[in-house]
Design a protein around this motif. Structure first.
Motif, PDB file in Angstrom:
ATOM      1  N   SER A 180      71.956 108.800   5.756  1.00 47.17           N
ATOM      2  CA  SER A 180      73.367 109.122   6.009  1.00 47.17           C
ATOM      3  C   SER A 180      74.264 107.972   5.503  1.00 47.17           C
ATOM      4  O   SER A 180      75.338 108.204   4.948  1.00 47.17           O
ATOM      5  CB  SER A 180      73.610 109.376   7.497  1.00 47.17           C
ATOM      6  OG  SER A 180      73.136 108.279   8.220  1.00 47.17           O
ATOM      7  N   VAL A 181      73.803 106.728   5.670  1.00 44.93           N
ATOM      8  CA  VAL A 181      74.575 105.580   5.156  1.00 44.93           C
ATOM      9  C   VAL A 181      74.572 105.617   3.621  1.00 44.93           C
ATOM     10  O   VAL A 181      75.605 105.431   2.970  1.00 44.93           O
ATOM     11  CB  VAL A 181      73.948 104.237   5.625  1.00 44.93           C
ATOM     12  CG1 VAL A 181      74.694 103.057   5.042  1.00 44.93           C
ATOM     13  CG2 VAL A 181      73.905 104.162   7.136  1.00 44.93           C
ATOM     14  N   PHE A 182      73.393 105.888   3.034  1.00 48.20           N
ATOM     15  CA  PHE A 182      73.300 105.928   1.571  1.00 48.20           C
ATOM     16  C   PHE A 182      74.257 106.993   1.017  1.00 48.20           C
ATOM     17  O   PHE A 182      74.937 106.781   0.018  1.00 48.20           O
ATOM     18  CB  PHE A 182      71.866 106.254   1.105  1.00 48.20           C
ATOM     19  CG  PHE A 182      70.818 105.247   1.541  1.00 48.20           C
ATOM     20  CD1 PHE A 182      71.147 103.921   1.802  1.00 48.20           C
ATOM     21  CD2 PHE A 182      69.476 105.623   1.689  1.00 48.20           C
ATOM     22  CE1 PHE A 182      70.189 102.991   2.198  1.00 48.20           C
ATOM     23  CE2 PHE A 182      68.515 104.701   2.080  1.00 48.20           C
ATOM     24  CZ  PHE A 182      68.859 103.394   2.339  1.00 48.20           C
ATOM     25  N   TRP A 183      74.291 108.151   1.697  1.00 42.29           N
ATOM     26  CA  TRP A 183      75.133 109.242   1.188  1.00 42.29           C
ATOM     27  C   TRP A 183      76.620 108.904   1.374  1.00 42.29           C
ATOM     28  O   TRP A 183      77.441 109.149   0.486  1.00 42.29           O
ATOM     29  CB  TRP A 183      74.769 110.568   1.865  1.00 42.29           C
ATOM     30  CG  TRP A 183      75.403 111.742   1.172  1.00 42.29           C
ATOM     31  CD1 TRP A 183      76.416 112.519   1.647  1.00 42.29           C
ATOM     32  CD2 TRP A 183      75.084 112.248  -0.140  1.00 42.29           C
ATOM     33  NE1 TRP A 183      76.761 113.481   0.722  1.00 42.29           N
ATOM     34  CE2 TRP A 183      75.952 113.334  -0.389  1.00 42.29           C
ATOM     35  CE3 TRP A 183      74.168 111.893  -1.128  1.00 42.29           C
ATOM     36  CZ2 TRP A 183      75.927 114.079  -1.582  1.00 42.29           C
ATOM     37  CZ3 TRP A 183      74.135 112.629  -2.306  1.00 42.29           C
ATOM     38  CH2 TRP A 183      75.009 113.689  -2.530  1.00 42.29           C
ATOM     39  N   ALA A 184      76.946 108.325   2.518  1.00 33.66           N
ATOM     40  CA  ALA A 184      78.362 107.985   2.764  1.00 33.66           C
ATOM     41  C   ALA A 184      78.858 106.988   1.719  1.00 33.66           C
ATOM     42  O   ALA A 184      79.969 107.113   1.180  1.00 33.66           O
ATOM     43  CB  ALA A 184      78.514 107.402   4.168  1.00 33.66           C
ATOM     44  N   LYS A 185      78.036 106.013   1.373  1.00 26.68           N
ATOM     45  CA  LYS A 185      78.446 105.019   0.367  1.00 26.68           C
ATOM     46  C   LYS A 185      78.463 105.643  -1.031  1.00 26.68           C
ATOM     47  O   LYS A 185      79.302 105.282  -1.863  1.00 26.68           O
ATOM     48  CB  LYS A 185      77.513 103.800   0.410  1.00 26.68           C
ATOM     49  CG  LYS A 185      77.847 102.848   1.542  1.00 26.68           C
ATOM     50  CD  LYS A 185      79.164 102.112   1.280  1.00 26.68           C
ATOM     51  CE  LYS A 185      79.688 101.369   2.485  1.00 26.68           C
ATOM     52  NZ  LYS A 185      81.068 100.852   2.326  1.00 26.68           N
ATOM     53  N   SER A 186      77.559 106.593  -1.277  1.00 22.24           N
ATOM     54  CA  SER A 186      77.567 107.278  -2.582  1.00 22.24           C
ATOM     55  C   SER A 186      78.870 108.054  -2.729  1.00 22.24           C
ATOM     56  O   SER A 186      79.501 108.081  -3.792  1.00 22.24           O
ATOM     57  CB  SER A 186      76.395 108.262  -2.688  1.00 22.24           C
ATOM     58  OG  SER A 186      75.194 107.595  -2.434  1.00 22.24           O
ATOM     59  N   ILE A 225      73.197  97.443   1.073  1.00 17.34           N
ATOM     60  CA  ILE A 225      72.276  96.462   1.688  1.00 17.34           C
ATOM     61  C   ILE A 225      72.982  95.786   2.878  1.00 17.34           C
ATOM     62  O   ILE A 225      72.364  95.484   3.891  1.00 17.34           O
ATOM     63  CB  ILE A 225      71.721  95.438   0.666  1.00 17.34           C
ATOM     64  CG1 ILE A 225      70.616  94.569   1.266  1.00 17.34           C
ATOM     65  CG2 ILE A 225      72.780  94.538   0.092  1.00 17.34           C
ATOM     66  CD1 ILE A 225      69.343  95.257   1.522  1.00 17.34           C
ATOM     67  N   GLY A 226      74.309  95.617   2.774  1.00 15.27           N
ATOM     68  CA  GLY A 226      75.061  95.016   3.874  1.00 15.27           C
ATOM     69  C   GLY A 226      74.995  95.895   5.118  1.00 15.27           C
ATOM     70  O   GLY A 226      74.612  95.439   6.202  1.00 15.27           O
ATOM     71  N   LEU A 227      75.304  97.150   4.937  1.00 14.61           N
ATOM     72  CA  LEU A 227      75.426  98.052   6.087  1.00 14.61           C
ATOM     73  C   LEU A 227      74.061  98.481   6.622  1.00 14.61           C
ATOM     74  O   LEU A 227      73.782  98.364   7.811  1.00 14.61           O
ATOM     75  CB  LEU A 227      76.239  99.277   5.639  1.00 14.61           C
ATOM     76  CG  LEU A 227      76.943 100.089   6.698  1.00 14.61           C
ATOM     77  CD1 LEU A 227      77.798  99.225   7.588  1.00 14.61           C
ATOM     78  CD2 LEU A 227      77.791 101.177   6.038  1.00 14.61           C
ATOM     79  N   PHE A 234      80.383  95.183   3.821  1.00 20.00           N
ATOM     80  CA  PHE A 234      81.126  94.158   3.072  1.00 20.00           C
ATOM     81  C   PHE A 234      82.385  94.733   2.411  1.00 20.00           C
ATOM     82  O   PHE A 234      83.156  93.999   1.813  1.00 20.00           O
ATOM     83  CB  PHE A 234      80.236  93.538   1.987  1.00 20.00           C
ATOM     84  CG  PHE A 234      79.086  92.727   2.530  1.00 20.00           C
ATOM     85  CD1 PHE A 234      79.302  91.670   3.398  1.00 20.00           C
ATOM     86  CD2 PHE A 234      77.781  93.015   2.164  1.00 20.00           C
ATOM     87  CE1 PHE A 234      78.247  90.917   3.893  1.00 20.00           C
ATOM     88  CE2 PHE A 234      76.719  92.269   2.658  1.00 20.00           C
ATOM     89  CZ  PHE A 234      76.949  91.223   3.531  1.00 20.00           C
ATOM     90  N   HIS A 235      82.540  96.049   2.436  1.00 20.85           N
ATOM     91  CA  HIS A 235      83.700  96.734   1.829  1.00 20.85           C
ATOM     92  C   HIS A 235      83.904  96.348   0.364  1.00 20.85           C
ATOM     93  O   HIS A 235      85.030  96.255  -0.106  1.00 20.85           O
ATOM     94  CB  HIS A 235      84.981  96.450   2.633  1.00 20.85           C
ATOM     95  CG  HIS A 235      84.921  97.044   4.005  1.00 20.85           C
ATOM     96  ND1 HIS A 235      84.923  98.401   4.240  1.00 20.85           N
ATOM     97  CD2 HIS A 235      84.818  96.457   5.222  1.00 20.85           C
ATOM     98  CE1 HIS A 235      84.821  98.640   5.543  1.00 20.85           C
ATOM     99  NE2 HIS A 235      84.751  97.471   6.169  1.00 20.85           N
ATOM    100  N   ALA A 236      82.801  96.133  -0.338  1.00 14.81           N
ATOM    101  CA  ALA A 236      82.923  95.773  -1.764  1.00 14.81           C
ATOM    102  C   ALA A 236      83.441  96.951  -2.584  1.00 14.81           C
ATOM    103  O   ALA A 236      84.135  96.752  -3.586  1.00 14.81           O
ATOM    104  CB  ALA A 236      81.566  95.309  -2.291  1.00 14.81           C
ATOM    105  N   LEU A 237      83.124  98.180  -2.143  1.00 18.33           N
ATOM    106  CA  LEU A 237      83.607  99.340  -2.917  1.00 18.33           C
ATOM    107  C   LEU A 237      85.128  99.473  -2.864  1.00 18.33           C
ATOM    108  O   LEU A 237      85.743 100.021  -3.770  1.00 18.33           O
ATOM    109  CB  LEU A 237      82.955 100.630  -2.397  1.00 18.33           C
ATOM    110  CG  LEU A 237      81.567 100.936  -2.973  1.00 18.33           C
ATOM    111  CD1 LEU A 237      80.893 102.048  -2.199  1.00 18.33           C
ATOM    112  CD2 LEU A 237      81.620 101.292  -4.459  1.00 18.33           C
ATOM    113  N   ASP A 238      85.731  98.938  -1.783  1.00 15.50           N
ATOM    114  CA  ASP A 238      87.202  99.017  -1.652  1.00 15.50           C
ATOM    115  C   ASP A 238      87.892  98.044  -2.595  1.00 15.50           C
ATOM    116  O   ASP A 238      89.093  98.158  -2.824  1.00 15.50           O
ATOM    117  CB  ASP A 238      87.642  98.590  -0.235  1.00 15.50           C
ATOM    118  CG  ASP A 238      87.158  99.563   0.797  1.00 15.50           C
ATOM    119  OD1 ASP A 238      86.845 100.695   0.412  1.00 15.50           O
ATOM    120  OD2 ASP A 238      87.086  99.177   1.988  1.00 15.50           O
TER     121      ASP A 238
END
Ligand code: HEM
Length: 543
Positions: A180-186, A225-227, A234-238
């Protein structure tokens, strides 16, 4: 074994002292200093002649092992290795040099290397006697600063202990909950790319659908990897300029100076190299400061929440902390390992997958059909994707396995013989460097057949092929190595890779910005397209 150079210095001083005192006619210019210096230089020259010429050419027990042609009399095969990306010469030698599992080549000043090429040799080094083949000390001294002295660099019983304590965090029963984390970040990554191709980032900019995908891949895997690994977003995607992400990119992007420093490390003590006032040293020490302080902060925060009796998660850090087997300092080292080992590797795999889908539009199309037919749209915020949904996508799994076969993110790794030993019955002296090269073995025609270098996901389709690609041995596929020192994060990374790739290919049609551009590969710890990957993205309707 060569005598230590300190001994030369000592005997030069002693001899010079006695010569000056009792036989001064033989002293150089009547000077103790010049006599000692001349004696020392002479001994060094004799040693160098022995090590660079006599030993490798006439005495080494390895000298009869098949060796690629074209070696320079002093520099061995080094000039070629310096010019080409890591693993390239080995990829060619494994085909062109007839061998029974071992190829010997030489690097600067004819230092010998043993490249292992057969499954039997790999089984000996990686499984049956793996603790006899240890990580070279230079690895520890060089990479240890960035990777932390954690499980990746531990040896023997200490390694066994750490691996046992950390394994529960990587068990499949736990990984399956992370989808679920992998999909949310994807999803976050796809929405971010979608927004960036629709909106210019500055008023002066024209809208462009060309995106440097490497930066997105790197930020997505850092967030994951952070979450999922350490319990912090780490909110790097933002933020395209995310400091931690930029830091890792600086470390893992090898430029000419970084390569020269790496090579000098073979001859000059590392502590001395670090004192040189060059930009690379400054970059590295700033990077390490930031990474260390981030890891200390993660450990302190997690320890406080455990002490307050708060419920801990099943991320790697919580599992390691609850095991009671690590001090805070050890935990910081483990976190540094997981951040570095688990971030750029998967990002580089994702970059290669997008590159291969752009250059193989039929595969891209087929994969998109499978993803759209089986998964809910990545734009649907409430949709849930489970491990079963992803793991049942046969073509998706074939594409990721085939991508990592042809372009394994870690192109080459090293071992050092801890004592005199044998390999395939050949005597191998202590302190010989053994080369394990996924970049070469994964596409060896001897192991994979005549089409070994062709990217063909179909080889993973069909009965019995989903896990082997049709290869006859496990050791034909070295992307994650095998045995007690194989990648502990293999299932984690394959799951996140599958989610990220499915989300991107389901939503976008992709082509290279400049298909005529010759692919250049970076020469760092991970292999990836040099200078990033410029891709034209077109959002497709209906998913
Ligand atoms: C596509 C992604 C990945 C690839 C290709 C990869 C590859 C590898 C390879 C080749 C090694 C062995 C290195 C050696 O011993 O010389 C390794 C070890 C390791 N990897 Fe990965 N890795 C990936 C992702 C990950 C992830 C996501 C994590 C963590 C979450 C991770 C953590 C580790 C650790 C801790 C080790 C050391 C294991 C030990 O020595 O016991 N890796 N990896």
């Amino acid at each position: 074994m060569a005598p230590p150079k300190k001994l030369f210095l000592l005997d030069s001083v002693i001899i010079s002292f006695f010569v000056n005192r009792y036989a001064s006619t033989y002293s150089l210019g009547g000077s103790f200093f010049w006599t000692a210096s001349a004696l020392y230089t002479f001994q060094l020259l004799v040693l160098a002649t022995y090590e660079i010429i006599l030993y490798p050419h006439f005495l080494s027990p390895l000298r009869h092992i098949p060796t690629p042609p074209g070696a320079n009399i002093l520099l061995g095969h080094f000039p070629r290795m310096f010019r080409e990306p890591t693993g390239f010469p080995q990829r060619e030698w494994i085909e062109s040099v007839p061998n029974d599992g071992l190829i010997r080549y030489t690097t600067l000043w004819n230092e010998e290397r043993l490249l292992i090429t057969s499954p039997k040799a790999m089984a000996e080094v990686l499984v049956h006697r793996n603790y006899d083949f240890i990580k070279p000390i230079r690895f520890r001294e060089g990479l240890g600063r960035v990777l932390g002295i954690g499980i990746l660099l531990a040896e023997g019983d200490e390694h066994k202990r750490q691996r046992k304590l950390l394994m529960p965090a990587f068990a499949f029963r736990h990984i399956k909950d992370l989808y679920s984390v992998f999909w949310a970040k994807s999803r976050e990554m796809v929405v971010g790319i979608d927004d960036s191709i629709k909106k210019p980032t500055a008023p002066s900019e024209k809208t462009s659908n060309v995106v440097e995908f490497g930066n997105w891949a790197s930020r997505a895997t850092l967030d994951i990897i952070g979450l999922a690994g350490l319990g912090r977003d780490f909110h790097a995607l933002d933020d395209p300029d995310n400091e931690l992400n930029q830091t890792y990119r600086t470390i893992f992007t090898s430029n000419r100076l970084a390569r020269i420093m790496q090579i000098l490390g073979n001859f000059i003590p590392i502590w001395f190299l670090r004192l040189l006032p060059v930009k690379r040293n400054e970059e590295l020490s700033n990077a390490i400061k930031l990474i260390k302080s981030t890891c200390w902060d993660l450990v302190r925060t997690k320890r406080q929440s455990v002490e307050k009796g708060e419920r801990t998660e099943h991320d790697i850090l919580s599992v390691a902390l609850e095991s009671g087997g690590f001090s805070d300092e050890d935990l910081v080292n483990q976190l540094m390992t997981f951040l570095a080992a688990g971030h750029e590797t998967t990002a580089s795999a994702l970059m290669w997958a997008i590159y291969l889908l752009c250059t193989n539009p039929d595969v891209q199309e087929k994969l998109r059909e499978e993803v759209r037919g089986a998964l809910p749209s990545v734009m649907d915020k409430d949709a849930k994707v489970s491990s079963t949904d992803i793991d049942h996508l046969a073509y998706l799994n074939a594409v990721i396995n085939e991508t990592m076969r042809v372009y394994p993110p870690v192109p080459l790794t090293l071992r050092n013989t801890a004592q005199d030993t044998t390999l395939l019955g050949q005597f191998v002296p202590k302190d010989t460097i053994i080369i394990i090269c996924p970049w070469a073995v994964n596409v060896s025609e001897k192991l994979w057949g005549a089409d070994a270098k062709v990217f063909d996901p179909e080889r993973w389709m069909g009965p019995g092929k989903a896990n082997s690609g049709g290869a006859s041995s496990n050791f034909d596929y070295l992307t994650f190595l095998h045995g007690p020192r194989s990648c502990i994060g293999k299932d984690f990374s394959k799951a996140e890779f599958a989610c990220l790739l499915a989300a991107v290919v389901g939503h976008f049609e992709m082509e290279l910005d400049n298909p005529a551009l010759k692919l250049d590969i970076s020469n760092g710890v991970t292999a990836k397209p040099k200078g990033g990957l410029l891709v034209k993205f077109k959002a497709l309707e209906g998913w």
